[in-house]
Structure formats: C-alpha cells, structure tokens
Design a protein around this motif. Sequence first.
Motif, PDB file in Angstrom:
ATOM      1  N   VAL A   1      -3.543-106.217 -70.222  1.00  0.00           N
ATOM      2  CA  VAL A   1      -2.960-104.884 -70.422  1.00  0.00           C
ATOM      3  C   VAL A   1      -1.457-104.947 -70.158  1.00  0.00           C
ATOM      4  CG1 VAL A   1      -2.982-102.482 -69.672  1.00  0.00           C
ATOM      5  CG2 VAL A   1      -5.134-103.757 -69.874  1.00  0.00           C
ATOM      6  N   SER A   2      -0.694-104.826 -71.241  1.00  0.00           N
ATOM      7  CA  SER A   2       0.744-105.088 -71.191  1.00  0.00           C
ATOM      8  C   SER A   2       1.589-103.817 -71.259  1.00  0.00           C
ATOM      9  CB  SER A   2       1.121-106.026 -72.341  1.00  0.00           C
ATOM     10  OG  SER A   2       0.563-105.578 -73.578  1.00  0.00           O
ATOM     11  N   LYS A   3       0.971-102.657 -71.109  1.00  0.00           N
ATOM     12  CA  LYS A   3       1.708-101.393 -71.172  1.00  0.00           C
ATOM     13  C   LYS A   3       2.890-101.407 -70.205  1.00  0.00           C
ATOM     14  CE  LYS A   3      -1.502 -99.198 -67.922  1.00  0.00           C
ATOM     15  NZ  LYS A   3      -2.760 -98.455 -67.812  1.00  0.00           N
ATOM     16  N   THR A   4       3.989-100.878 -70.643  1.00  0.00           N
ATOM     17  CA  THR A   4       5.279-100.804 -69.923  1.00  0.00           C
ATOM     18  C   THR A   4       5.972-102.162 -69.739  1.00  0.00           C
ATOM     19  OG1 THR A   4       4.606-101.057 -67.580  1.00  0.00           O
ATOM     20  CG2 THR A   4       4.383 -98.837 -68.552  1.00  0.00           C
ATOM     21  N   LYS A   5       5.323-103.252 -70.096  1.00  0.00           N
ATOM     22  CA  LYS A   5       5.928-104.578 -69.881  1.00  0.00           C
ATOM     23  C   LYS A   5       6.714-105.017 -71.119  1.00  0.00           C
ATOM     24  CE  LYS A   5       4.255-104.822 -65.820  1.00  0.00           C
ATOM     25  NZ  LYS A   5       5.136-104.763 -64.645  1.00  0.00           N
ATOM     26  N   PRO A   6       7.855-105.674 -70.923  1.00  0.00           N
ATOM     27  CA  PRO A   6       8.692-106.076 -72.060  1.00  0.00           C
ATOM     28  C   PRO A   6       8.061-107.192 -72.899  1.00  0.00           C
ATOM     29  CG  PRO A   6       9.616-106.915 -70.010  1.00  0.00           C
ATOM     30  CD  PRO A   6       8.462-106.033 -69.627  1.00  0.00           C
ATOM     31  N   VAL A   7       8.517-107.282 -74.143  1.00  0.00           N
ATOM     32  CA  VAL A   7       7.951-108.281 -75.058  1.00  0.00           C
ATOM     33  C   VAL A   7       8.129-109.715 -74.540  1.00  0.00           C
ATOM     34  CG1 VAL A   7       8.011-106.910 -77.170  1.00  0.00           C
ATOM     35  CG2 VAL A   7      10.035-108.196 -76.495  1.00  0.00           C
ATOM     36  N   GLU A   8       9.189-109.967 -73.782  1.00  0.00           N
ATOM     37  CA  GLU A   8       9.392-111.330 -73.259  1.00  0.00           C
ATOM     38  C   GLU A   8       8.227-111.752 -72.366  1.00  0.00           C
ATOM     39  OE1 GLU A   8      11.698-108.851 -72.985  1.00  0.00           O
ATOM     40  OE2 GLU A   8      12.949-109.584 -74.645  1.00  0.00           O
ATOM     41  N   GLU A   9       7.742-110.795 -71.562  1.00  0.00           N
ATOM     42  CA  GLU A   9       6.633-111.147 -70.660  1.00  0.00           C
ATOM     43  C   GLU A   9       5.331-111.318 -71.423  1.00  0.00           C
ATOM     44  OE1 GLU A   9       6.235-109.260 -66.840  1.00  0.00           O
ATOM     45  OE2 GLU A   9       8.299-108.552 -66.963  1.00  0.00           O
ATOM     46  N   ILE A  10       5.172-110.526 -72.468  1.00  0.00           N
ATOM     47  CA  ILE A  10       3.976-110.674 -73.291  1.00  0.00           C
ATOM     48  C   ILE A  10       4.000-112.032 -74.001  1.00  0.00           C
ATOM     49  CG2 ILE A  10       2.685-109.708 -75.245  1.00  0.00           C
ATOM     50  CD1 ILE A  10       3.877-106.964 -74.479  1.00  0.00           C
ATOM     51  N   ALA A  11       5.181-112.389 -74.522  1.00  0.00           N
ATOM     52  CA  ALA A  11       5.315-113.677 -75.214  1.00  0.00           C
ATOM     53  C   ALA A  11       5.011-114.835 -74.271  1.00  0.00           C
ATOM     54  CB  ALA A  11       6.723-113.811 -75.791  1.00  0.00           C
ATOM     55  N   ARG A  12       5.401-114.673 -73.033  1.00  0.00           N
ATOM     56  CA  ARG A  12       5.146-115.725 -72.056  1.00  0.00           C
ATOM     57  C   ARG A  12       3.637-115.931 -71.849  1.00  0.00           C
ATOM     58  NH1 ARG A  12       8.409-116.400 -66.473  1.00  0.00           N
ATOM     59  NH2 ARG A  12      10.136-116.315 -67.926  1.00  0.00           N
TER      60      ARG A  12
END
Length: 230
Positions: A25-36
């Motif tokens: 669950v990536s809500k509120t998290k930036p795309v860089e952290e999701i990409a990681r």
Amino acid sequence: MFINSISYKKISAELAAKNVALVAVSKTKPVEEIARLYNLGQKNFGENYVQELAEKYEQLPKDIQWNFIGHLQSNKVKFIAQFVSLIQSVDSLKLLHEINKQAKKNNRIIDCLLQIHIAKEETKFGLNENELQEIIAEIVGKENQFKYISIKGLMGMASFTNDIEIVRNEFKFLKSLFDKYSQFTMLREESFRHHSPFTILSMGMSADYKMAIEEGSNMVRIGSLLFGER
Ligand SMILES: *Cc1c(COP(=O)(O)O)cnc(C)c1O
C-alpha cells in the motif's frame, strides 16, 4: 528513506510460503519509493485516491498491478478503468454498474472485490450481509448486464482497536461470508461464468496481517511496515 530491503524480503518470503498475496500500500508515498520496492521484485501495489493513482500510473512501469483500495465514487471510475487490475472496494450496485460501463468502453474485464463492513466504526465503508446478498442475487439474475466485471472475492477492514479479540472475530465473520457466498456462486456456476467461485479474501494490514492469515486471508494489504509511517 525507509524502505528496507531486508524487511521487504522477509515479509514477502513469509507470505509466499503461505501462498498469501502481498499488496504494497503506497498511498501518500512518492514514486521513487514505489520504484525502489518494484526493483526489489514487488509488482502489486495499492492506492486509495483516484488522482494520485492516475498520476503514479503514468510515471511508473506499466507491468505494475494497481489495486484500488479506497472509497470509489462512481464519477471517478473513468480515470482508472483503462489500467486498474483489481478494484477492492466495491460497495454498491451503482458503482458496479459504472465499473461495468467503463470496462466495456475500454474493452476489458475489470476484476473486483466486494467490500464488507466488518468494523465497529461507522466511518468505514462496505456492505452488510443483506446488501451483499442483494448484490450477488442481482449479478446472478442479470448476468448479461455485467459482462465486463469479474467478482473475485471479498475485502474487509477490521476495527482500529488494541482489543485483538474484536479484530479476530471480525476476520472470522468475513471468512464465514467468504465461505458461504463462494459456495452460493459455485452452485450457479454455469450462469455465473465470470464471477465464480470467489478466490480472493483480502484482509489484514500492517498491524494485524498475521492474525488475518490465521483466520484465512489469502491477500494482505501492507503499507507502513514496508514504507514507514505515513
Ligand atoms: C492504508 C490502508 C492499508 C494499509 O495500512 P497499513 O496499516 O499502513 O498497513 C490497507 N488497506 C486499506 C484499505 C488502507 O486504506
């Protein structure tokens, strides 16, 4: 940055060993952290705001499987219908009709879960058992009106409480509905082609996922354990 590859690997191995799917669950998290996290092997992510999801979809790899897990207004379905892989928060017939309509426009079938209200809090969304029954009856009865959706199972959110027995009982209740209505749909398998049987029971978050799995969950939605507190 919080994402710790050791904790991700530990949790994903623990879940894989139990055949439980992980939605990060990536809500509120930036795309860089999701990409990681994606680069560590995670493909399944969850978001709860339409606009945020649409923006992240544009910026991130296209083989990510996006789950919509928040309250969805009918007039916003069109912004995610082209790419969303699982809408977990279907809580009305009206919404189901709109998802079907937008899926048809995009020439695809959209997988959905019906969200059940299992918590004590009034603020949480979802169907009660009667409403669940009504929706299933409607879909079974008018199957050719719903050719562009596939109901895969149920989702629920337990109460926000430290009383673990309350949470456990809510999970038990959701599992009992899953078993009861999964069977109901199977009985009508021939006419219930796209919708039968239920295969996904989405319950459990960072604080309670172990208990949810003990109670029969096969999909957990984990945010803060992977990304840190919001
Ligand atoms: C935010 C959210 C989660 C994840 O919560 P965490 O406690 O951060 O793991 C799971 N499910 C839904 C529906 C959410 O909105």
